[in-house]
Design a protein around this motif. Structure first.
Motif, short mmCIF file in Angstrom:
data_model
loop_
_atom_site.label_atom_id
_atom_site.label_comp_id
_atom_site.label_asym_id
_atom_site.label_seq_id
_atom_site.Cartn_x
_atom_site.Cartn_y
_atom_site.Cartn_z
N GLN A 264 42.08 36.30 12.82
CA GLN A 264 42.31 35.95 14.22
C GLN A 264 42.73 34.49 14.45
O GLN A 264 42.22 33.80 15.34
N PRO A 265 43.68 33.97 13.66
CA PRO A 265 44.12 32.60 13.92
C PRO A 265 45.01 32.53 15.16
O PRO A 265 45.72 33.48 15.50
N THR A 266 44.95 31.40 15.83
CA THR A 266 45.89 31.16 16.91
C THR A 266 47.28 30.93 16.32
O THR A 266 47.43 30.46 15.20
N VAL A 267 48.31 31.27 17.09
CA VAL A 267 49.68 31.14 16.63
C VAL A 267 50.56 30.67 17.78
O VAL A 267 50.29 30.97 18.95
N ALA A 268 51.57 29.90 17.46
CA ALA A 268 52.55 29.46 18.45
C ALA A 268 53.94 29.89 17.99
O ALA A 268 54.27 29.78 16.80
N PHE A 269 54.72 30.38 18.94
CA PHE A 269 56.11 30.72 18.69
C PHE A 269 56.97 29.74 19.48
O PHE A 269 57.14 29.90 20.70
N PRO A 270 57.48 28.67 18.83
CA PRO A 270 58.26 27.67 19.57
C PRO A 270 59.55 28.25 20.11
O PRO A 270 60.07 29.25 19.59
N ASP A 271 60.08 27.61 21.17
CA ASP A 271 61.31 28.11 21.79
C ASP A 271 62.48 28.03 20.81
O ASP A 271 62.46 27.28 19.84
N THR A 272 63.52 28.79 21.10
CA THR A 272 64.64 28.96 20.18
C THR A 272 65.34 27.65 19.85
O THR A 272 65.69 27.40 18.70
N LEU A 273 65.53 26.78 20.85
CA LEU A 273 66.25 25.53 20.61
C LEU A 273 65.49 24.65 19.62
O LEU A 273 66.08 24.06 18.72
N SER A 274 64.18 24.57 19.78
CA SER A 274 63.38 23.76 18.85
C SER A 274 63.43 24.34 17.45
O SER A 274 63.49 23.60 16.46
N VAL A 275 63.40 25.66 17.34
CA VAL A 275 63.44 26.31 16.03
C VAL A 275 64.73 25.97 15.29
O VAL A 275 64.74 25.73 14.09
N ASN A 276 65.84 25.91 16.01
CA ASN A 276 67.13 25.60 15.38
C ASN A 276 67.09 24.26 14.66
O ASN A 276 67.62 24.11 13.56
N PHE A 277 66.43 23.26 15.26
CA PHE A 277 66.37 21.94 14.62
C PHE A 277 65.36 21.90 13.48
O PHE A 277 65.45 21.07 12.59
N MET A 278 64.40 22.82 13.50
CA MET A 278 63.39 22.83 12.44
C MET A 278 63.88 23.55 11.19
O MET A 278 63.29 23.42 10.13
N ARG A 279 64.93 24.32 11.30
CA ARG A 279 65.37 25.11 10.16
C ARG A 279 66.28 24.31 9.24
O ARG A 279 67.41 24.68 8.95
N SER A 280 65.78 23.16 8.76
CA SER A 280 66.53 22.41 7.77
C SER A 280 66.54 23.16 6.44
O SER A 280 67.37 22.92 5.58
N TYR A 281 65.59 24.05 6.27
CA TYR A 281 65.52 24.90 5.08
C TYR A 281 65.59 26.34 5.57
O TYR A 281 64.71 26.81 6.30
N GLU A 282 66.63 27.04 5.22
CA GLU A 282 66.92 28.36 5.80
C GLU A 282 65.85 29.40 5.48
O GLU A 282 65.67 30.35 6.21
N GLY A 283 65.11 29.21 4.40
CA GLY A 283 64.10 30.19 4.05
C GLY A 283 62.78 30.02 4.78
O GLY A 283 61.84 30.77 4.57
N ARG A 284 62.71 29.06 5.69
CA ARG A 284 61.46 28.75 6.38
C ARG A 284 61.19 29.73 7.52
O ARG A 284 62.07 30.04 8.32
N ASN A 285 59.94 30.19 7.59
CA ASN A 285 59.52 31.10 8.66
C ASN A 285 58.53 30.48 9.63
O ASN A 285 58.13 31.14 10.60
N GLY A 286 58.13 29.23 9.39
CA GLY A 286 57.18 28.59 10.30
C GLY A 286 56.45 27.45 9.63
O GLY A 286 56.93 26.88 8.64
N SER A 287 55.28 27.10 10.19
CA SER A 287 54.49 25.97 9.70
C SER A 287 53.01 26.34 9.63
O SER A 287 52.50 27.07 10.48
N LEU A 288 52.34 25.78 8.63
CA LEU A 288 50.90 25.89 8.50
C LEU A 288 50.32 24.52 8.84
O LEU A 288 50.57 23.55 8.14
N GLY A 289 49.58 24.44 9.97
CA GLY A 289 49.15 23.15 10.49
C GLY A 289 47.71 22.80 10.19
O GLY A 289 46.98 23.49 9.48
N GLY A 290 47.28 21.66 10.80
CA GLY A 290 45.99 21.08 10.50
C GLY A 290 44.80 21.93 10.85
O GLY A 290 43.75 21.83 10.20
N GLU A 291 44.92 22.80 11.87
CA GLU A 291 43.79 23.63 12.27
C GLU A 291 43.39 24.62 11.16
O GLU A 291 42.24 25.01 11.06
N ILE A 292 44.36 25.00 10.31
CA ILE A 292 44.04 25.83 9.14
C ILE A 292 43.82 24.96 7.91
O ILE A 292 42.87 25.18 7.15
N LEU A 293 44.66 23.95 7.69
CA LEU A 293 44.52 23.13 6.49
C LEU A 293 43.15 22.47 6.40
O LEU A 293 42.61 22.31 5.30
#
Length: 445
Positions: A264-293
């Motif tokens: 039951q982890p919380t999850v965020a789905f960022p808006d499409t425009l932000s995702v476009n700039f984050m995809r510097s690596y095409e194989g990326r599906n998201g981020s694992l952040g500090g709340e889990i790390l």
């Protein structure tokens, strides 16, 4: 608990080839070092000395070259060597930023020194993250530090231990799990599996992003069946170099890291425009952040492309949302007169955890600077909006407790309590004290 969001996903891959590989080194005869850190809002803050000036940096596995925000205390004192003006692009919907690219600087982290460190200096005061996180942040550092050492992060005891790779031997334990790291554009990725709610494990390639205080970000992808299927709500996700980031928040059934199932982890789905700039690596599906790390004590071994995880005391903490509907920031300070028990001469001191505090003690009273906490956003249809709280309201009491001696993290922690709990506020609006009461309710209910 996620008491404030600071999202520092930066894209500087275009400039990396311009610099040679600089190296952090421990003194001759020293094989390891321990560095204490502060854990605030799920992110790690460490002391870093830049060209002789002591600063506070966020330790961010999601960034390559260091960044210095040169509008804080570094503005008048920091030496920016061999500077060249450039434009940079980061996360958010704003325009490109002007920055200085600086080379041949000396960075010192604990006993480790790099005398040829490059960094980027940005000057836009809109990038002042201090109000959102509660204390000043002078910069960010990531890959350049991680690449030269085996780095152990102990979230329980709040220290980082660095070791020379040649002196390190991996020690497995019964509860430990070793995962393969994939380094792309100087950023670490790990293969995980998510069950979004269909009892199906979907493989996802996630950036390990300790600079993101959230638990998990996923990029919607119909082809790979990464889609938001649960009830969700629109929310502010954080701040990047190019402005605010928004998206939808929800929960998923679980995320799997090796042998660990995190329920039951919380999850965020960022808006499409932000995702476009984050995809510097095409194989990326998201981020694992500090709340889990932060739920694992970890060992990062970039030289062998591996990560060891061991669950710690945070592992079973529940994931929660802000149930109030208000976002609060530290908007400044106020001088407060307090009765003084001592009868001494003038004294001054400094609180390194927040701001500079000057205390002038007179025969009967002392005057202290206390933080001011202001609502900077009220979410639509939230308990706060329905109760009548407004943007700009200054919170002076919560549940009959004064906020002037609270940290921002302590204050916003009230917003993550269980649904049904009542919070009583005293706020100042246009110079007049007003009282409000709200009942916490999850935005997913």
């Amino acid at each position: 608990m996620q008491s404030a969001k600071i999202t520092l996903l930066l894209i500087f891959a275009l400039f990396q080839s311009l610099y040679s590989q600089s190296i952090y080194k421990l003194p001759e005869g020293k094989t390891s070092d321990k560095i204490r850190f502060e854990l605030i809002n799920n992110v790690i803050l460490i002391p870093v000395e830049v060209n002789g000036l002591e600063l506070t940096f966020l330790l961010d596995t999601g960034v390559s070259k260091p960044i210095v925000f040169n509008f804080l205390k570094a503005a008048d004192s920091l030496q920016i060597l061999n500077a060249e003006k450039i434009k940079v692009r980061g996360l958010g919907n704003g325009n490109d930023l002007e920055a200085l690219r600086s080379s041949h600087n000396t960075f010192k982290i604990g006993e480790a020194v790099n005398s040829d460190q490059a960094f980027y200096a940005v000057f836009d005061p809109e990038l002042n993250f201090a109000p959102k996180i509660g204390i000043p942040i002078d910069g960010i550092i990531g890959y350049d530090f991680f690449k030269d050492f085996i780095i152990e992060i102990n979230y329980n005891r709040k220290f980082i231990k660095i070791k020379r790779p040649s002196e390190y031997k991996l020690r497995m334990c019964r509860r430990c799990q070793v995962l393969d790291l994939n380094l792309e554009n100087n950023r670490p990725y790990v293969l995980s599996y998510v069950d979004i709610g269909a009892n199906k494990n979907i493989p996802v390639n996630l950036l390990l992003d300790s600079g993101n205080s959230d638990a998990l970000w996923l990029f919607e992808d119909k082809v790979n069946n990464i889609q938001l299927k649960q009830k969700s709500f629109i929310d502010y996700l954080g701040t990047g170099l190019n402005g605010s980031v928004y998206g939808r928040r929800s929960k998923i059934k679980k995320i799997t890291l090796g042998v660990f199932d995190i329920e039951q982890p919380t999850v965020a789905f960022p808006d499409t425009l932000s995702v476009n700039f984050m995809r510097s690596y095409e194989g990326r599906n998201g981020s694992l952040g500090g709340e889990i790390l932060k739920r694992f004590n970890s060992v990062f071994d970039y030289s062998n492309s591996r990560l060891m995880l061991k669950p710690n005391s945070y592992y079973k903490d529940k994931f929660s949302y802000n149930k109030s509907g208000i976002l609060v920031e530290n908007s400044g300070v106020r001088m407060v007169m307090e009765l003084n028990a001592k009868q001494n001469s003038a004294v001054s001191f400094r609180d390194e955890k927040s701001i500079n505090i000057n205390s002038i003690i007179k025969p009967n009273y002392k005057y202290n600077l206390k933080p001011v906490y202001t609502i900077y956003e009220v979410l639509p249809n939230s308990p706060a909006e329905k109760a009548g709280l407004l943007r700009g309201d200054e919170i002076v009491y919560i549940n009959n407790r004064s906020t002037q001696d609270m940290t921002l993290e302590k204050l916003t922690g009230y917003f993550y309590k269980d649904s049904g709990e009542e919070l009583k506020f005293v706020v100042i609006r246009n110079g007049i004290e007003r009282k409000f009461a709200i009942t916490l309710k999850s935005p997913l209910e």
